[in-house]
Design a protein around this motif. Structure first.
Motif: not given
Ligand SMILES: [Zn+2]
Length: 554
Positions: A8, A11-20, A150
């Motif tokens: 988790r 995955a969280g950090s991956r989505t954080a990067w995607l959201r950044w 980004r």
């Protein structure tokens, strides 16, 4: 469950990067990029200021503010919402390369160096692409480029964007002026006494230098060279005199300091030293510190004493004057071409030869320049000059410049990455390459001794020297005004067959005396005209090294 829990956060950090996807203004981006360049990509600038100039803290702060503001101002002129990402991507990438080479080899990215880079052949370039580049590329290019894409760039109405941009540009100018005023006296002393430091400010250095080079020589078909010495003609040979043949060996990157005949403690020129008819010139200065500067210069009548690069590059060379006077010219090349010195004349590239004894798929050893030479110069009554353009000691892959039999000084540095070798290993490889040039010259002289159709002579000179770690410097190309002697003192030797000396009534004992005096690349143009007894208004007798020792001439 444990697995899921472990997954988790990732995955969280991956989505954080995607959201950044932070939103910034183009002006803030220009300023951030400028700070990044100043902090991360200008090691050589700060190192030179601290170590060589011994700048104190106040001056360092002033330079920092000045450089950041100035580069942000320049970025502010070209970055828009649409151009910012592609332009900065290009700049990050090019700057990562620039920073790596500047730090590794301590080079100044002035127009001559940029010309050097642009005219480098693909094999030389591939030797410079080494694995040591990976980390700097990752840190200075890949990461900032990933972050850049980004970002979202703030959109504004046209009028508001124009006002903000004008205010930003004015603000950066004020900041730059403020930085300059903060340590004005020291900064103006720096600009006066260390002018070359400006070529360390990255990326402005290579962008400005590149524009200068492109303005001076726009891409596209080159303009025809302007004629020189249109009145040139050869004085007729005495009856019974054989045709003259001069082999001019244009060396590469050999410095006087490591030349056995010049008193180097190691005998790197054993074969030449064993010949008692070779005349050595121990005090010769090169025109430039790079092939791009030295080669056109040493074949030009203007030379270093009346140096004007645009004039040199736009006019014909010694070889055109000789050809006009009736001397047959041939240029054989094992390097990156003749830099227009032989434009329109007979040119033969040996670099792609396939002789398995001398060549690998990428390169040939210099002896390839002698292969088939005799067939190319069958006597036909005409005088001849043959230029043999060596690969010589071209770095950083010195270890690839000599066959295994010349690996006599060991241990050697068997990689392009000089940073992985000790100074001694680097010098050993370099000296082995000098040994090979000695062998090459001895073979060329032997070839001429056995050529009964001509009265022949050989002149060897290197185009510039090389730094091998002295004061942290490697390779060559330091601006001429501040170049160390390792880069500007070069070996030169001459050899004359008995027939040639007799034909010119040349007194070798006298020439040995002259050879002890200081000389330079500037002497070659008139000396070689004199060897063929070519008369022309651009011949300068006082620079002809042989003139005082020839009894035929007043
Ligand atoms: Zn060179």
């Amino acid at each position: 469950m444990a697995v899921a829990e472990n997954v988790r956060p990732l995955a969280g950090s991956r989505t954080a990067w995607l959201r950044w996807r932070p939103e910034v203004s183009t002006e803030l981006l220009a300023l951030l990029a400028s700070v990044f360049f100043a902090v991360a990509c200008n090691y050589e600038l700060w190192h030179t200021l601290v170590a060589d100039v011994q700048a104190h803290a106040r001056l360092l702060v002033a330079v920092f503010v000045f450089v950041v503001a100035l580069q942000a101002f320049l970025l502010g002129l070209v970055l828009t919402r649409w151009t910012a990402k592609p332009l900065l991507t290009l700049l990050f990438l090019a700057t990562a390369f620039a920073a790596y080479y500047m730090t590794t080899y301590k080079v100044y990215l002035d127009p001559d160096m940029i010309r050097n880079v642009l005219e480098t052949d693909p094999h030389e370039a591939s030797e410079l692409l080494v694995s040591g580049l990976l980390l700097p590329l990752l840190a200075l290019a890949v990461l900032p480029i990933a972050a850049l894409w980004r970002l979202r760039l703030r959109s504004r109405t046209w009028l508001r964007a124009a006002w903000i941009r004008l205010a930003f540009l004015a603000g950066m100018l004020v900041l730059a002026a403020g930085g300059a005023l903060f340590a004005f006296q020291d900064l103006s002393a720096l600009a006066r006494n260390h002018r070359e430091v400006r070529y360390l400010v990255t990326p402005t250095n290579y962008v400005v230098s590149l524009s200068k080079v492109l303005l001076a020589t726009p891409p596209g078909p080159a303009k025809p060279l302007l004629p020189i010495g249109e009145d040139a003609h050869e004085v007729a040979r005495a009856d019974g005199g054989r045709p003259r043949l001069l082999v001019f060996v244009l060396g590469e990157t050999v410095r006087a300091q490591n030349w056995g005949l010049d008193g180097y403690l190691r005998q790197t020129t054993p074969q030449l030293a064993a010949m008692d008819d070779v005349v050595n010139f121990p005090d010769v200065e090169s025109c430039g510190t790079s092939t791009q500067v030295s080669v056109p210069c040493l074949f030009s009548p203007y030379g270093r004493h009346a140096y004007d690069q645009a004039r040199i590059r736009s006019h014909q060379s010694l070889l055109h004057v000789l050809q006009r006077a009736g001397v047959q010219v041939l240029w054989r090349d094992n390097q990156s071409g003749c830099k227009r010195v032989c434009d329109g004349l007979e040119f033969e590239s040996m670099a792609r030869a396939t002789d398995p004894a001398l060549c690998d798929p990428k390169r040939c050893f210099d002896e390839i320049l002698l292969s088939g030479l005799q067939a190319r110069i069958r006597p036909d009554g005409r005088d001849r000059i043959v230029v043999l353009h060596q690969l010589g000691n071209h770095g950083p892959a010195y270890y690839q410049r000599y066959p295994p039999a010349f690996r006599r000084f060991t241990p050697t540095c068997d990689t392009e990455q000089l940073g992985n070798c000790s100074r001694q290993q680097i010098v050993n490889s370099y000296d082995n390459a000098v040994l090979y040039t000695d062998h090459f010259l001895a073979r060329a002289i032997e070839l001429l001794r056995n050529e009964p159709g001509y009265d022949s002579a050989l002149v060897y000179v290197s185009d510039h020297g090389e730094s091998l770690g002295e004061n942290g410097l490697f390779l060559h190309g330091v601006p001429r005004a501040i170049a160390p002697t390792q880069q500007t003192r070069v070996p030169m030797v001459m050899w004359f067959s008995p027939g040639f000396a007799q034909q010119q009534r040349l007194d070798l004992a006298c020439l040995r005396q002259v050879a002890g005096e200081p000389a330079s690349h500037d002497n070659l143009f008139p000396t070689i005209l004199g060897m063929f007894q070519v008369q022309t208004g651009i011949y300068e007798p006082k620079l002809d090294l042989l003139r005082g020792c020839e009894h035929t001439r007043p």
